[in-house]
Motif scaffolding. Sequence first.
Motif, PDB file in Angstrom:
ATOM      1  N   HIS A   7       0.823  -1.199   0.000  1.00  0.00           N
ATOM      2  CA  HIS A   7       0.000   0.000   0.000  1.00  0.00           C
ATOM      3  C   HIS A   7       0.863   1.257   0.000  1.00  0.00           C
ATOM      4  O   HIS A   7       0.588   2.225  -0.717  1.00  0.00           O
ATOM      5  N   ARG A  11       1.229   4.261  -2.952  1.00  0.00           N
ATOM      6  CA  ARG A  11       0.958   5.669  -2.660  1.00  0.00           C
ATOM      7  C   ARG A  11       2.140   6.557  -3.031  1.00  0.00           C
ATOM      8  O   ARG A  11       1.968   7.627  -3.616  1.00  0.00           O
ATOM      9  N   GLU A  56      -4.756  11.205   4.203  1.00  0.00           N
ATOM     10  CA  GLU A  56      -4.435  11.513   2.820  1.00  0.00           C
ATOM     11  C   GLU A  56      -2.951  11.777   2.646  1.00  0.00           C
ATOM     12  O   GLU A  56      -2.286  12.319   3.526  1.00  0.00           O
ATOM     13  N   ARG A 384      -9.816  18.351  -9.624  1.00  0.00           N
ATOM     14  CA  ARG A 384      -9.585  16.941  -9.326  1.00  0.00           C
ATOM     15  C   ARG A 384      -9.197  16.208 -10.606  1.00  0.00           C
ATOM     16  O   ARG A 384      -9.624  16.587 -11.692  1.00  0.00           O
ATOM     17  N   LYS A 386      -7.663  11.990 -12.041  1.00  0.00           N
ATOM     18  CA  LYS A 386      -7.350  10.612 -11.718  1.00  0.00           C
ATOM     19  C   LYS A 386      -5.844  10.380 -11.714  1.00  0.00           C
ATOM     20  O   LYS A 386      -5.104  10.970 -12.494  1.00  0.00           O
ATOM     21  N   THR A 387      -5.392   9.500 -10.818  1.00  0.00           N
ATOM     22  CA  THR A 387      -3.990   9.091 -10.778  1.00  0.00           C
ATOM     23  C   THR A 387      -3.849   7.762 -11.518  1.00  0.00           C
ATOM     24  O   THR A 387      -4.842   7.088 -11.792  1.00  0.00           O
ATOM     25  N   GLY A 390      -5.256   2.499  -9.550  1.00  0.00           N
ATOM     26  CA  GLY A 390      -6.538   2.199  -8.934  1.00  0.00           C
ATOM     27  C   GLY A 390      -7.588   3.267  -9.102  1.00  0.00           C
ATOM     28  O   GLY A 390      -8.527   3.338  -8.311  1.00  0.00           O
ATOM     29  N   SER A 391      -7.452   4.100 -10.112  1.00  0.00           N
ATOM     30  CA  SER A 391      -8.414   5.179 -10.366  1.00  0.00           C
ATOM     31  C   SER A 391      -8.603   6.100  -9.158  1.00  0.00           C
ATOM     32  O   SER A 391      -9.675   6.646  -8.920  1.00  0.00           O
ATOM     33  N   ARG A 392      -7.559   6.247  -8.372  1.00  0.00           N
ATOM     34  CA  ARG A 392      -7.634   7.157  -7.240  1.00  0.00           C
ATOM     35  C   ARG A 392      -7.780   8.595  -7.739  1.00  0.00           C
ATOM     36  O   ARG A 392      -7.207   8.966  -8.756  1.00  0.00           O
ATOM     37  N   ALA A 394      -7.046  12.495  -7.198  1.00  0.00           N
ATOM     38  CA  ALA A 394      -6.205  13.478  -6.521  1.00  0.00           C
ATOM     39  C   ALA A 394      -6.871  14.847  -6.581  1.00  0.00           C
ATOM     40  O   ALA A 394      -7.533  15.199  -7.560  1.00  0.00           O
ATOM     41  N   MET A 425      -4.175  13.251  -1.848  1.00  0.00           N
ATOM     42  CA  MET A 425      -4.636  12.044  -2.523  1.00  0.00           C
ATOM     43  C   MET A 425      -4.999  11.014  -1.450  1.00  0.00           C
ATOM     44  O   MET A 425      -4.204  10.771  -0.533  1.00  0.00           O
ATOM     45  N   PRO A 426      -6.185  10.423  -1.502  1.00  0.00           N
ATOM     46  CA  PRO A 426      -6.595   9.448  -0.477  1.00  0.00           C
ATOM     47  C   PRO A 426      -5.765   8.173  -0.562  1.00  0.00           C
ATOM     48  O   PRO A 426      -5.140   7.892  -1.573  1.00  0.00           O
TER      49      PRO A 426
END
Length: 426
Positions: A7, A11, A56, A384, A386-387, A390-392, A394, A425-426
């Motif tokens: 994880h 990140r 975050e 906002r 996407k990163t 995982g489609s997170r 930001a 970013m979560p």
Amino acid sequence: MPRIFTHLIIRLAAAVLFTLAPVLVWAQATPTPNRVDGYGAPNPPAAAPSPATNGETQVDILMSYYEQDGHHGAVEGGIGTQHLTDLTPTIILNVPLDSATRLSANVGLDYYASASTDRIDQVLSSPSSHDARYHADFGYSHTLADKRTTVGLGAGASNEYDYRSFNVTGSWAHASPDGNRELSVAAQAFFDRATLIRPAELRSGRNQEHGSGFDTRQSYNLNIVYSQVLSQRLQVAVSTELVAQQGLLSTPFHRVYFKETGGTLGSAKTELLPRQRYKYPVGLRLTYYATDLVQVRGFYRFYNDNFGIRAHTAELETPIKITPFFVLYPFYRYHTQTAATYFAPYLEHSTADTYYTSDYDLAAFSANKLGLGIRYSPVYGIGRFKTPFGSRIAKFKSLDLRYAYYRQNTGLTASLVSADFSFTMP
């Protein structure tokens, strides 16, 4: 591989990748070791993430362009140009492992072009006219079970053509049960190695253009801050940063010309300063919430060291909230200092002096710095995107722009344009 490490790697990788997407940006110049007024010092580091963003990853991209000019360059004995430009990109990451533990990283480089160091060889556009410094610092912090005590460890390194540095740091902070008082202590040690590059006409032997040996310097800093909320509108903080340095404190390519030998090329010596220095600054910071829309932030510092310098610095900043998410903050800073015992201008040193320098960072002077900052931070962020992992999503959280103008009574002037792009970013 344990899930927590997987994880964490995801990140970190995502944060780095999405921060590299914008156009390359620049942050402020690194201060010189002999500079006590801080006119070239970076802006304060980005504030620690708030409880609202506790889970975050926070990313700050800092940028700036710094330019100065003057006519007291130490490379030519106190009479040469001081023109310098500096461009520095910096990325600061704060990554939560859990609700109590964080990792941080501060990575960047300085790229400078200096007309003064170009005179080391007395040849314009020589390799010494520009250089790049790379730096990286990493930290670990953990909040103990009492929820009021935080401990941290860190290490970092920097490298440039003629200078390498390694540092380690440790910190401790403890807050009162009601959160109105806090005491923090941080200690840092720097271990540096410098290539001795002397002016061309003062070198001996062959193949000296890349240096004539090495020397070291160690610096030990102890920073203590006590802060307290005095009332609903007033906060105060008292601080000191004790510094002990030993080793090479001179700059070997700074020339000094003497009244007995004149200013002809080859008659100079290289700057010579004691190999121990102790600094004893004490600071007071006040923050007053005058209204819901206006703050007043005041700062005063008294500085003293064993080189004979006494200095006073006062700063005032007044953030004004134009809208709930748009803030203007004009600021002004005044600095005055006495000269070091070992300083004298061009041709005013005697050959009988034990130590000597014509570096105007150690001269007596007064200086004014004023400027304006703008901060834009909407509640839901500026944008906002996407990163790659995982489609997170930001969030472009806030934008801070700042301009400052600096002037010494010695004739040195400087301008600085800087910016801080903040993302989460979560």
